[in-house]
Design a protein around this motif. Sequence first.
Motif, PDB file in Angstrom:
ATOM      1  N   SER A  50       0.834  -1.214   0.000  1.00 49.32           N
ATOM      2  CA  SER A  50       0.000   0.000   0.000  1.00 49.32           C
ATOM      3  C   SER A  50       0.865   1.259   0.000  1.00 49.32           C
ATOM      4  O   SER A  50       0.533   2.242  -0.683  1.00 49.32           O
ATOM      5  CB  SER A  50      -0.941  -0.002   1.199  1.00 49.32           C
ATOM      6  OG  SER A  50      -0.226  -0.037   2.420  1.00 49.32           O
ATOM      7  N   ASN A  51       1.968   1.248   0.736  1.00 49.02           N
ATOM      8  CA  ASN A  51       2.868   2.412   0.742  1.00 49.02           C
ATOM      9  C   ASN A  51       3.491   2.622  -0.636  1.00 49.02           C
ATOM     10  O   ASN A  51       3.593   3.764  -1.114  1.00 49.02           O
ATOM     11  CB  ASN A  51       3.978   2.227   1.786  1.00 49.02           C
ATOM     12  CG  ASN A  51       3.476   2.405   3.198  1.00 49.02           C
ATOM     13  OD1 ASN A  51       2.412   2.972   3.431  1.00 49.02           O
ATOM     14  ND2 ASN A  51       4.236   1.924   4.173  1.00 49.02           N
ATOM     15  N   ARG A  52       3.897   1.516  -1.267  1.00 47.98           N
ATOM     16  CA  ARG A  52       4.516   1.619  -2.601  1.00 47.98           C
ATOM     17  C   ARG A  52       3.506   2.124  -3.623  1.00 47.98           C
ATOM     18  O   ARG A  52       3.834   2.983  -4.460  1.00 47.98           O
ATOM     19  CB  ARG A  52       5.072   0.256  -3.002  1.00 47.98           C
ATOM     20  CG  ARG A  52       5.847   0.296  -4.307  1.00 47.98           C
ATOM     21  CD  ARG A  52       6.646  -0.970  -4.565  1.00 47.98           C
ATOM     22  NE  ARG A  52       5.792  -2.145  -4.631  1.00 47.98           N
ATOM     23  CZ  ARG A  52       5.822  -3.140  -3.766  1.00 47.98           C
ATOM     24  NH1 ARG A  52       6.660  -3.095  -2.737  1.00 47.98           N
ATOM     25  NH2 ARG A  52       5.031  -4.195  -3.908  1.00 47.98           N
ATOM     26  N   TYR A 104       0.844   3.967  -3.051  1.00 47.49           N
ATOM     27  CA  TYR A 104       0.535   5.378  -2.769  1.00 47.49           C
ATOM     28  C   TYR A 104       1.599   6.294  -3.373  1.00 47.49           C
ATOM     29  O   TYR A 104       1.269   7.322  -3.989  1.00 47.49           O
ATOM     30  CB  TYR A 104       0.442   5.580  -1.257  1.00 47.49           C
ATOM     31  CG  TYR A 104       0.215   7.026  -0.850  1.00 47.49           C
ATOM     32  CD1 TYR A 104      -0.992   7.662  -1.096  1.00 47.49           C
ATOM     33  CD2 TYR A 104       1.230   7.751  -0.235  1.00 47.49           C
ATOM     34  CE1 TYR A 104      -1.208   8.992  -0.733  1.00 47.49           C
ATOM     35  CE2 TYR A 104       1.034   9.072   0.142  1.00 47.49           C
ATOM     36  CZ  TYR A 104      -0.187   9.689  -0.116  1.00 47.49           C
ATOM     37  OH  TYR A 104      -0.382  11.000   0.243  1.00 47.49           O
ATOM     38  N   GLU A 105       2.866   5.908  -3.232  1.00 47.97           N
ATOM     39  CA  GLU A 105       3.950   6.717  -3.787  1.00 47.97           C
ATOM     40  C   GLU A 105       3.859   6.754  -5.308  1.00 47.97           C
ATOM     41  O   GLU A 105       4.101   7.802  -5.934  1.00 47.97           O
ATOM     42  CB  GLU A 105       5.308   6.154  -3.343  1.00 47.97           C
ATOM     43  CG  GLU A 105       5.566   6.224  -1.842  1.00 47.97           C
ATOM     44  CD  GLU A 105       5.572   7.648  -1.317  1.00 47.97           C
ATOM     45  OE1 GLU A 105       5.939   8.564  -2.085  1.00 47.97           O
ATOM     46  OE2 GLU A 105       5.211   7.846  -0.137  1.00 47.97           O
ATOM     47  N   GLU A 106       3.515   5.636  -5.932  1.00 47.28           N
ATOM     48  CA  GLU A 106       3.388   5.591  -7.390  1.00 47.28           C
ATOM     49  C   GLU A 106       2.231   6.450  -7.867  1.00 47.28           C
ATOM     50  O   GLU A 106       2.334   7.132  -8.910  1.00 47.28           O
ATOM     51  CB  GLU A 106       3.197   4.142  -7.844  1.00 47.28           C
ATOM     52  CG  GLU A 106       4.426   3.278  -7.675  1.00 47.28           C
ATOM     53  CD  GLU A 106       4.169   1.826  -8.040  1.00 47.28           C
ATOM     54  OE1 GLU A 106       3.011   1.521  -8.422  1.00 47.28           O
ATOM     55  OE2 GLU A 106       5.096   1.007  -7.946  1.00 47.28           O
ATOM     56  N   LEU A 107       1.121   6.426  -7.147  1.00 44.76           N
ATOM     57  CA  LEU A 107      -0.036   7.257  -7.530  1.00 44.76           C
ATOM     58  C   LEU A 107       0.295   8.733  -7.451  1.00 44.76           C
ATOM     59  O   LEU A 107      -0.145   9.530  -8.308  1.00 44.76           O
ATOM     60  CB  LEU A 107      -1.230   6.926  -6.621  1.00 44.76           C
ATOM     61  CG  LEU A 107      -1.857   5.542  -6.799  1.00 44.76           C
ATOM     62  CD1 LEU A 107      -2.932   5.292  -5.748  1.00 44.76           C
ATOM     63  CD2 LEU A 107      -2.456   5.383  -8.205  1.00 44.76           C
ATOM     64  N   LEU A 108       1.065   9.096  -6.426  1.00 50.66           N
ATOM     65  CA  LEU A 108       1.476  10.503  -6.307  1.00 50.66           C
ATOM     66  C   LEU A 108       2.456  10.871  -7.411  1.00 50.66           C
ATOM     67  O   LEU A 108       2.391  11.972  -7.981  1.00 50.66           O
ATOM     68  CB  LEU A 108       2.124  10.749  -4.932  1.00 50.66           C
ATOM     69  CG  LEU A 108       1.215  10.732  -3.708  1.00 50.66           C
ATOM     70  CD1 LEU A 108       2.013  11.051  -2.450  1.00 50.66           C
ATOM     71  CD2 LEU A 108       0.068  11.734  -3.844  1.00 50.66           C
ATOM     72  N   GLN A 109       3.383   9.956  -7.682  1.00 50.74           N
ATOM     73  CA  GLN A 109       4.409  10.225  -8.690  1.00 50.74           C
ATOM     74  C   GLN A 109       3.798  10.435 -10.074  1.00 50.74           C
ATOM     75  O   GLN A 109       4.234  11.311 -10.818  1.00 50.74           O
ATOM     76  CB  GLN A 109       5.404   9.063  -8.709  1.00 50.74           C
ATOM     77  CG  GLN A 109       6.588   9.294  -9.630  1.00 50.74           C
ATOM     78  CD  GLN A 109       7.562   8.137  -9.578  1.00 50.74           C
ATOM     79  OE1 GLN A 109       7.401   7.205  -8.796  1.00 50.74           O
ATOM     80  NE2 GLN A 109       8.581   8.190 -10.436  1.00 50.74           N
ATOM     81  N   HIS A 110       2.782   9.635 -10.403  1.00 45.77           N
ATOM     82  CA  HIS A 110       2.129   9.763 -11.711  1.00 45.77           C
ATOM     83  C   HIS A 110       0.946  10.727 -11.685  1.00 45.77           C
ATOM     84  O   HIS A 110       0.205  10.832 -12.672  1.00 45.77           O
ATOM     85  CB  HIS A 110       1.648   8.389 -12.198  1.00 45.77           C
ATOM     86  CG  HIS A 110       2.766   7.439 -12.483  1.00 45.77           C
ATOM     87  ND1 HIS A 110       3.294   6.599 -11.529  1.00 45.77           N
ATOM     88  CD2 HIS A 110       3.476   7.214 -13.631  1.00 45.77           C
ATOM     89  CE1 HIS A 110       4.266   5.866 -12.060  1.00 45.77           C
ATOM     90  NE2 HIS A 110       4.406   6.225 -13.337  1.00 45.77           N
ATOM     91  N   GLU A 167       4.807   5.594   8.399  1.00 46.46           N
ATOM     92  CA  GLU A 167       5.124   4.167   8.384  1.00 46.46           C
ATOM     93  C   GLU A 167       4.090   3.357   7.619  1.00 46.46           C
ATOM     94  O   GLU A 167       4.435   2.446   6.873  1.00 46.46           O
ATOM     95  CB  GLU A 167       5.243   3.640   9.819  1.00 46.46           C
ATOM     96  CG  GLU A 167       6.412   4.242  10.588  1.00 46.46           C
ATOM     97  CD  GLU A 167       6.505   3.690  11.988  1.00 46.46           C
ATOM     98  OE1 GLU A 167       5.664   2.822  12.345  1.00 46.46           O
ATOM     99  OE2 GLU A 167       7.402   4.103  12.734  1.00 46.46           O
ATOM    100  N   GLN A 168       2.804   3.664   7.817  1.00 45.91           N
ATOM    101  CA  GLN A 168       1.762   2.894   7.144  1.00 45.91           C
ATOM    102  C   GLN A 168       0.508   3.731   6.974  1.00 45.91           C
ATOM    103  O   GLN A 168       0.286   4.716   7.683  1.00 45.91           O
ATOM    104  CB  GLN A 168       1.430   1.636   7.938  1.00 45.91           C
ATOM    105  CG  GLN A 168       0.883   1.898   9.330  1.00 45.91           C
ATOM    106  CD  GLN A 168       0.423   0.628  10.019  1.00 45.91           C
ATOM    107  OE1 GLN A 168      -0.435  -0.080   9.497  1.00 45.91           O
ATOM    108  NE2 GLN A 168       0.982   0.348  11.184  1.00 45.91           N
ATOM    109  N   LEU A 169      -0.310   3.325   6.010  1.00 47.11           N
ATOM    110  CA  LEU A 169      -1.602   3.974   5.777  1.00 47.11           C
ATOM    111  C   LEU A 169      -2.645   3.323   6.682  1.00 47.11           C
ATOM    112  O   LEU A 169      -2.771   2.093   6.719  1.00 47.11           O
ATOM    113  CB  LEU A 169      -2.016   3.811   4.318  1.00 47.11           C
ATOM    114  CG  LEU A 169      -1.174   4.591   3.283  1.00 47.11           C
ATOM    115  CD1 LEU A 169      -1.354   3.988   1.908  1.00 47.11           C
ATOM    116  CD2 LEU A 169      -1.563   6.066   3.275  1.00 47.11           C
ATOM    117  N   SER A 170      -3.381   4.151   7.401  1.00 50.76           N
ATOM    118  CA  SER A 170      -4.430   3.621   8.269  1.00 50.76           C
ATOM    119  C   SER A 170      -5.634   3.199   7.435  1.00 50.76           C
ATOM    120  O   SER A 170      -5.684   3.439   6.222  1.00 50.76           O
ATOM    121  CB  SER A 170      -4.844   4.677   9.292  1.00 50.76           C
ATOM    122  OG  SER A 170      -5.435   5.786   8.643  1.00 50.76           O
ATOM    123  N   ILE A 171      -6.610   2.606   8.100  1.00 51.63           N
ATOM    124  CA  ILE A 171      -7.815   2.149   7.395  1.00 51.63           C
ATOM    125  C   ILE A 171      -8.553   3.342   6.789  1.00 51.63           C
ATOM    126  O   ILE A 171      -8.993   3.297   5.636  1.00 51.63           O
ATOM    127  CB  ILE A 171      -8.734   1.376   8.365  1.00 51.63           C
ATOM    128  CG1 ILE A 171      -8.048   0.087   8.831  1.00 51.63           C
ATOM    129  CG2 ILE A 171     -10.066   1.038   7.698  1.00 51.63           C
ATOM    130  CD1 ILE A 171      -8.810  -0.689   9.885  1.00 51.63           C
TER     131      ILE A 171
END
Length: 522
Positions: free
Chosen positions: A168-170, A172-178, A190-194
């Motif tokens: 999920s962290n990876r 999220y970073e890709e969605l922001l990058q693109h 550290e992590q995305l909450s629910i």
Amino acid sequence: MFKDYNMNQLTLPLDLEIKLQKNDIAFVIHELVESIPNEAFAPFIQHTGCPSYHPRMMLKIILCGYTQSTFSGRRIEDLTKDSVRMMWLAQGYEPSYRTINRFRVHPVMQELIRQCFVQFRCQLVEEKLIDLEAIFIDGTKIEADANKFTFVWKRAIEKYEASLIEKSNRLYEELLQHQIIPAIERESDEQLSISELKEMAEKLEEVVADYTEKIEASTQAEERKALRSARKTPKQLLKQVSEWVTRKEKYARDFEIFGTRNSYSKTDQDATFMRMKDDYMKNGQLKAGYNVQIATEGQYTLAYGVYPNQTDTKTLTPFLDRIETDFFALPKHIVADAGYGSEANYQDILEKRHCEALITYNQFRKEQTKKYKQDPFKTSNWAYDEKTDTYTCPNGQVLTFRYTSKRKDKDGFERTFQVYECENCTGCPFRANCTKAEEGKHRKLAVNVRWAQQKEYVRMKLSEEKAGHLYAQRKTDVEPVFGFLKANLGFTRFSVRWESKVEIETGIALMAVNIRKYVARG
């Protein structure tokens, strides 16, 4: 010539009590239940609806059923129709198995069973069958009413959750990058909450909805095809994120159920997977079960408790609290086997409860052997100089005090260690037998002073004639109760689920053992 036998003639007496022997178990059950104060039955009173069966009668037939190794509601119902003692206890009533089962797991039954144990103990004291000098504590594992293939392991859930967090962290970073979705205000890096995963799913849903509107508005076939192709990726990601939300919610529920345990059963979530003694194949199969703790004297169970912990060590303190709160004041001596010997338990009994702990520890028997006492590499055999506060190793080197170390276990109990270090271990001929430290590092010795004092206390106490006799009595006092419960009564598996109901059934079964022993005393 035959004795008169005529099925068409009325036969006297009709009073079933006359058909019972003077020492029948039904009379003991009747007197025990009748001794319970009326206040304990008050919660069963109903002022509306059809009158219910009297709770005294219901408790009597359930106790009587368990003394006859009958644990099923249907079988107990059958006994009320064809057993003389059950017909007498029920006074002609025949409650259905549904009524029996509902009453057996009623929350108020916990108090009724507790009152049974209190009244039974008073009766034993009055008849001088116990002397209140000591209690003998032990535990056994009994299989839960759960499927043994419905396990959930904490280690596996931790592994799956860690993988989900990484993915999920990876993503999220890709969605922001693109620049597919805007940034989300995060509570932790550290992590995305629910809630954050749900917000991410909502933003992806907006992206998909935007593509859908454009497709519906477009009239060009090529353009519509390109838009559908562009919508495919966020649509797939939306499905994946929605699945992650469901999984993360499930993992959160799992960790809440686990508590301090390492496993639970889907069938009975209060049950923990434990290693049972009936593993005849010795292949380490685990079964869902409960750890049943009892306190006995004179082979009578005086108190009991049910715990999801696999080890006895962690159950002693809560069990002693339960005894003092619900059953009786603790006697002078508390006797248990080495499974209960720990620094935390000794401290609790000696300092908090001011009782004598006749409890051995894991290495107690081994430390009494000649081989152990003559082993120069056992640190307990090293010479200690109280004036200089130093130890001397087998090679004659001195270990001096360096610092104090404190460690906390999972339950928050803190242990204090005095750390000593050898001045020079270089070229020591005993190094391989003395330490596993790397070459160039000196031997360190961590001494838990309080634990050493507690072990010395146990050794001193058990060397006394009276205390030694009490400890030797443990095997013949508490262990036969479990043998009778499982072998004679046949109670090897619970017939109810969830800890509160299991605790009630445990009390009923143990009281049935008490009653049978009391009747058989002669």
